[in-house]
Design a protein around this motif. Structure first.
Motif, mmCIF file in Angstrom:
data_model
loop_
_atom_site.group_PDB
_atom_site.id
_atom_site.type_symbol
_atom_site.label_atom_id
_atom_site.label_comp_id
_atom_site.label_asym_id
_atom_site.label_seq_id
_atom_site.Cartn_x
_atom_site.Cartn_y
_atom_site.Cartn_z
ATOM 1 N N LEU A 171 -17.368 -10.344 -24.839
ATOM 2 C CA LEU A 171 -18.263 -10.584 -23.711
ATOM 3 C C LEU A 171 -18.011 -9.617 -22.561
ATOM 4 C CD1 LEU A 171 -18.295 -14.483 -23.816
ATOM 5 C CD2 LEU A 171 -20.208 -12.953 -24.366
ATOM 6 N N LEU A 172 -17.059 -8.704 -22.743
ATOM 7 C CA LEU A 172 -16.908 -7.584 -21.807
ATOM 8 C C LEU A 172 -17.758 -6.401 -22.241
ATOM 9 C CD1 LEU A 172 -13.109 -7.432 -20.857
ATOM 10 C CD2 LEU A 172 -15.006 -8.389 -19.533
ATOM 11 N N ALA A 173 -17.899 -6.251 -23.541
ATOM 12 C CA ALA A 173 -18.720 -5.163 -24.088
ATOM 13 C C ALA A 173 -19.253 -5.620 -25.433
ATOM 14 C CB ALA A 173 -17.901 -3.890 -24.251
ATOM 15 N N ARG A 174 -20.553 -5.452 -25.641
ATOM 16 C CA ARG A 174 -21.138 -5.823 -26.923
ATOM 17 C C ARG A 174 -20.689 -4.854 -28.003
ATOM 18 N NH1 ARG A 174 -25.811 -6.971 -23.487
ATOM 19 N NH2 ARG A 174 -26.019 -9.256 -23.376
ATOM 20 N N THR A 175 -20.811 -5.306 -29.246
ATOM 21 C CA THR A 175 -20.370 -4.522 -30.380
ATOM 22 C C THR A 175 -21.458 -4.515 -31.448
ATOM 23 O OG1 THR A 175 -18.681 -4.408 -32.139
ATOM 24 C CG2 THR A 175 -19.259 -6.584 -31.347
ATOM 25 N N THR A 176 -21.322 -3.618 -32.390
ATOM 26 C CA THR A 176 -22.247 -3.562 -33.525
ATOM 27 C C THR A 176 -21.663 -4.249 -34.760
ATOM 28 O OG1 THR A 176 -21.390 -1.381 -34.123
ATOM 29 C CG2 THR A 176 -23.355 -1.439 -32.727
ATOM 30 N N MET A 177 -20.633 -5.029 -34.579
ATOM 31 C CA MET A 177 -20.028 -5.777 -35.679
ATOM 32 C C MET A 177 -21.090 -6.579 -36.424
ATOM 33 S SD MET A 177 -17.023 -8.686 -35.320
ATOM 34 C CE MET A 177 -15.965 -7.615 -34.360
ATOM 35 N N THR A 225 -10.557 -5.564 -14.306
ATOM 36 C CA THR A 225 -11.551 -4.968 -15.209
ATOM 37 C C THR A 225 -12.935 -5.540 -14.914
ATOM 38 O OG1 THR A 225 -9.892 -4.700 -16.949
ATOM 39 C CG2 THR A 225 -12.203 -4.646 -17.629
ATOM 40 N N PRO A 226 -13.949 -4.691 -14.725
ATOM 41 C CA PRO A 226 -15.299 -5.223 -14.459
ATOM 42 C C PRO A 226 -15.800 -6.076 -15.618
ATOM 43 C CG PRO A 226 -15.161 -2.881 -13.931
ATOM 44 C CD PRO A 226 -13.896 -3.224 -14.655
ATOM 45 N N ALA A 227 -16.453 -7.171 -15.270
ATOM 46 C CA ALA A 227 -17.040 -8.063 -16.275
ATOM 47 C C ALA A 227 -18.544 -8.110 -16.057
ATOM 48 C CB ALA A 227 -16.447 -9.463 -16.182
ATOM 49 N N PRO A 228 -19.329 -7.728 -17.059
ATOM 50 C CA PRO A 228 -20.783 -7.713 -16.881
ATOM 51 C C PRO A 228 -21.364 -9.117 -16.853
ATOM 52 C CG PRO A 228 -20.226 -7.228 -19.150
ATOM 53 C CD PRO A 228 -18.925 -7.310 -18.411
ATOM 54 N N VAL A 229 -22.558 -9.224 -16.305
ATOM 55 C CA VAL A 229 -23.294 -10.490 -16.355
ATOM 56 C C VAL A 229 -23.613 -10.820 -17.807
ATOM 57 C CG1 VAL A 229 -25.487 -11.593 -15.774
ATOM 58 C CG2 VAL A 229 -24.266 -10.242 -14.051
ATOM 59 N N HIS A 280 -24.466 -27.016 -21.261
ATOM 60 C CA HIS A 280 -25.577 -26.130 -20.932
ATOM 61 C C HIS A 280 -25.230 -24.667 -21.197
ATOM 62 C CE1 HIS A 280 -28.018 -29.238 -19.119
ATOM 63 N NE2 HIS A 280 -27.028 -29.611 -18.338
ATOM 64 N N GLY A 281 -26.267 -23.854 -21.376
ATOM 65 C CA GLY A 281 -26.068 -22.426 -21.342
ATOM 66 C C GLY A 281 -25.520 -22.024 -19.981
ATOM 67 N N SER A 282 -24.600 -21.054 -19.952
ATOM 68 C CA SER A 282 -23.894 -20.698 -18.722
ATOM 69 C C SER A 282 -24.138 -19.252 -18.332
ATOM 70 C CB SER A 282 -22.390 -20.926 -18.889
ATOM 71 O OG SER A 282 -22.119 -22.275 -19.202
ATOM 72 N N VAL A 283 -24.183 -19.022 -17.027
ATOM 73 C CA VAL A 283 -24.313 -17.678 -16.480
ATOM 74 C C VAL A 283 -22.937 -17.216 -16.038
ATOM 75 C CG1 VAL A 283 -25.420 -16.241 -14.727
ATOM 76 C CG2 VAL A 283 -26.626 -18.240 -15.653
ATOM 77 N N LEU A 284 -22.478 -16.089 -16.576
ATOM 78 C CA LEU A 284 -21.210 -15.515 -16.160
ATOM 79 C C LEU A 284 -21.458 -14.412 -15.148
ATOM 80 C CD1 LEU A 284 -19.187 -15.077 -19.511
ATOM 81 C CD2 LEU A 284 -19.121 -16.989 -17.900
ATOM 82 N N LEU A 285 -20.853 -14.557 -13.962
ATOM 83 C CA LEU A 285 -20.857 -13.514 -12.945
ATOM 84 C C LEU A 285 -19.414 -13.164 -12.637
ATOM 85 C CD1 LEU A 285 -23.538 -14.778 -10.363
ATOM 86 C CD2 LEU A 285 -23.873 -13.310 -12.353
ATOM 87 N N ARG A 291 -27.856 -9.050 -4.827
ATOM 88 C CA ARG A 291 -29.037 -8.371 -5.345
ATOM 89 C C ARG A 291 -28.734 -7.702 -6.684
ATOM 90 N NH1 ARG A 291 -32.189 -4.456 -1.339
ATOM 91 N NH2 ARG A 291 -32.429 -6.505 -0.344
ATOM 92 N N ALA A 292 -27.549 -7.074 -6.793
ATOM 93 C CA ALA A 292 -27.187 -6.401 -8.040
ATOM 94 C C ALA A 292 -27.037 -7.403 -9.179
ATOM 95 C CB ALA A 292 -25.901 -5.602 -7.857
ATOM 96 N N ASP A 293 -26.361 -8.538 -8.890
ATOM 97 C CA ASP A 293 -26.191 -9.554 -9.926
ATOM 98 C C ASP A 293 -27.527 -10.183 -10.298
ATOM 99 O OD1 ASP A 293 -23.494 -9.214 -10.256
ATOM 100 O OD2 ASP A 293 -22.913 -10.849 -8.909
ATOM 101 N N ARG A 294 -28.391 -10.364 -9.320
ATOM 102 C CA ARG A 294 -29.703 -10.930 -9.593
ATOM 103 C C ARG A 294 -30.478 -10.047 -10.561
ATOM 104 N NH1 ARG A 294 -32.705 -14.671 -6.710
ATOM 105 N NH2 ARG A 294 -34.935 -14.656 -7.201
ATOM 106 N N SER A 295 -30.416 -8.743 -10.342
ATOM 107 C CA SER A 295 -31.092 -7.801 -11.230
ATOM 108 C C SER A 295 -30.504 -7.869 -12.638
ATOM 109 C CB SER A 295 -30.978 -6.384 -10.665
ATOM 110 O OG SER A 295 -31.564 -5.449 -11.538
ATOM 111 N N ALA A 296 -29.159 -7.974 -12.717
ATOM 112 C CA ALA A 296 -28.501 -8.045 -14.022
ATOM 113 C C ALA A 296 -28.831 -9.353 -14.738
ATOM 114 C CB ALA A 296 -26.995 -7.890 -13.855
#
Length: 370
Positions: free
Chosen positions: A24-30, A266-270, A306-311, A341-346
């Motif tokens: 969940l930090l970086a998607r993979t093609t696994m 380490t940055p964590a994406p939305v 519930h489905g969760s939003v990670l910020l 605003r940046a997280d909202r866009s993501a």
């Protein structure tokens, strides 16, 4: 690292380690089956969406057919496993994990139906149920009355649940297929896969696999994930091949030496995490990704997750797909606090990705903070 003086890992560092191992930090093609195996299965109590959405959050280029196909080909199956809940696992893991968690299912059966099953010959019940279920897949609503025909003084639902907990029962397609409905009909894993259960599954191997996907962790975390007890002794036995840390509360954590432990900064994406995702269900202390003040908003008293939003690596809201009377879909986000605003866009970008996967939709709507 000396076991006598383990380094301390902050809650934030533990969260980053978990997200890295969950992809969940970086998607993979696994391949989807490989991801399912790595994660030790995906909770699939609610059919069919959560496992698909769980893979979508982790895999690049994932399509519904990449999971529906393996289900139809019997490469992955739906079966009651960890915590006695339905999980989607590979065929190999079905045969290995099911006998390991048998004590969990047996305990649940005794707790919920013990009085209704008192004095019953369970061996005879299991033998009869196996014959019936291997003749053709049956729902529990069909199986219960068939078993009660020779046990007229017994509750049919309790008899069906006894079969569920004492036999390795898989749910057969179309259950679990994307875009197709179907009642949960069951047959035995052996009949469906054409192979016997693993006669000597390894609890040590189970613990190591848990650490690979959810570590660093303590015995209480491992128990929360699988439902088994007595796991402190397992980790202690494995300790010579592990490394140890302490959390901010001073509790001892075990981990694989070469497992990823990214820096806490380490940055964590939305990410939009699927409903019922094991990311939130597999630790006694969930605060590495789920702030305690939000736990009750994500996990309802009646068992809904519930489905969760990670910020920034933490749950900061919930999300849901809604459908209008005209069939149009909207992805609705309920943030628990202010969103930049940046997280909202993501969040909108991730939401559009989910909508596209689900076949298209009208909009992503972010509500006011709750």
């Amino acid at each position: 690292m000396s076991p006598a003086d383990p380094a301390v890992l902050s809650t934030r560092a533990l969260g980053r380690a978990l997200l890295a191992r969950q992809h969940l930090l970086a998607r993979t093609t696994m391949a989807p089956a490989a991801m399912i195996e790595h994660l030790g299965g995906l909770q699939a109590q609610a059919a069919p969406q959560p496992p698909y959405l769980g893979l979508l959050a982790r895999l690049d280029g994932f399509t519904p057919e990449q999971l529906s196909g393996p289900i139809e080909r019997r490469e992955v199956v739906r079966i009651a496993l960890q915590r006695s809940t339905i999980h989607l696992v590979t065929a190999e893991d079905c045969l290995t994990l099911r006998p390991l968690v048998q004590p969990v299912l047996a305990k649940g059966l005794l707790s919920n139906y013990g009085k209704l099953l008192a004095g019953l010959d369970l061996d005879a019940l299991v033998a009869e149920a196996r014959v019936l279920l291997e003749e053709r897949p049956l729902t529990f609503q069909e199986l219960g009355p068939l078993l009660a025909a020779t046990r007229p003084d017994r509750d049919p639902a309790a008899l069906a649940q006894a079969a569920r907990c004492l036999l390795p029962l898989v749910q057969v397609p179309p259950r679990g297929l994307w875009g197709r409905g179907g009642a949960a009909a069951h047959t035995t894993a052996e009949a469906w896969l054409g192979r016997p259960l693993d006669p000597a599954p390894s609890l040590d191997a189970l613990a190591l696999r848990y650490l690979a996907a959810f570590g660093p962790a303590r015995a209480a975390d491992l128990q929360k994930w699988c439902g088994l007890t007595g796991l402190a002794a397992v980790l202690k036995r494995l300790a010579p091949q592990l490394v140890t840390f302490r959390d901010e509360q001073g509790r001892l954590l075990y981990d694989l030496p070469d497992a990823p432990r990214p820096d806490a900064d380490t940055p964590a994406p939305v990410r939009l995490v699927a409903p019922f995702d094991n990311l939130l269900l597999s630790h006694a202390d969930r605060t590495r990704v789920l702030p305690e003040e939000y736990r009750g908003r994500v996990m309802t008293p009646n068992g809904i997750v519930h489905g969760s939003v990670l910020l920034d690596g933490l749950v900061a809201g919930r999300w849901e797909l809604t459908e209008s009377r005209g069939g149009g879909r909207t992805l609705v986000v309920h943030p628990y606090g202010s969103v930049s605003r940046a997280d909202r866009s993501a969040v909108e970008e991730e939401g559009e990705r989910v909508l596209a996967f689900a076949g298209g939709g009208e909009a992503v709507r972010i509500e006011a903070a709750e």
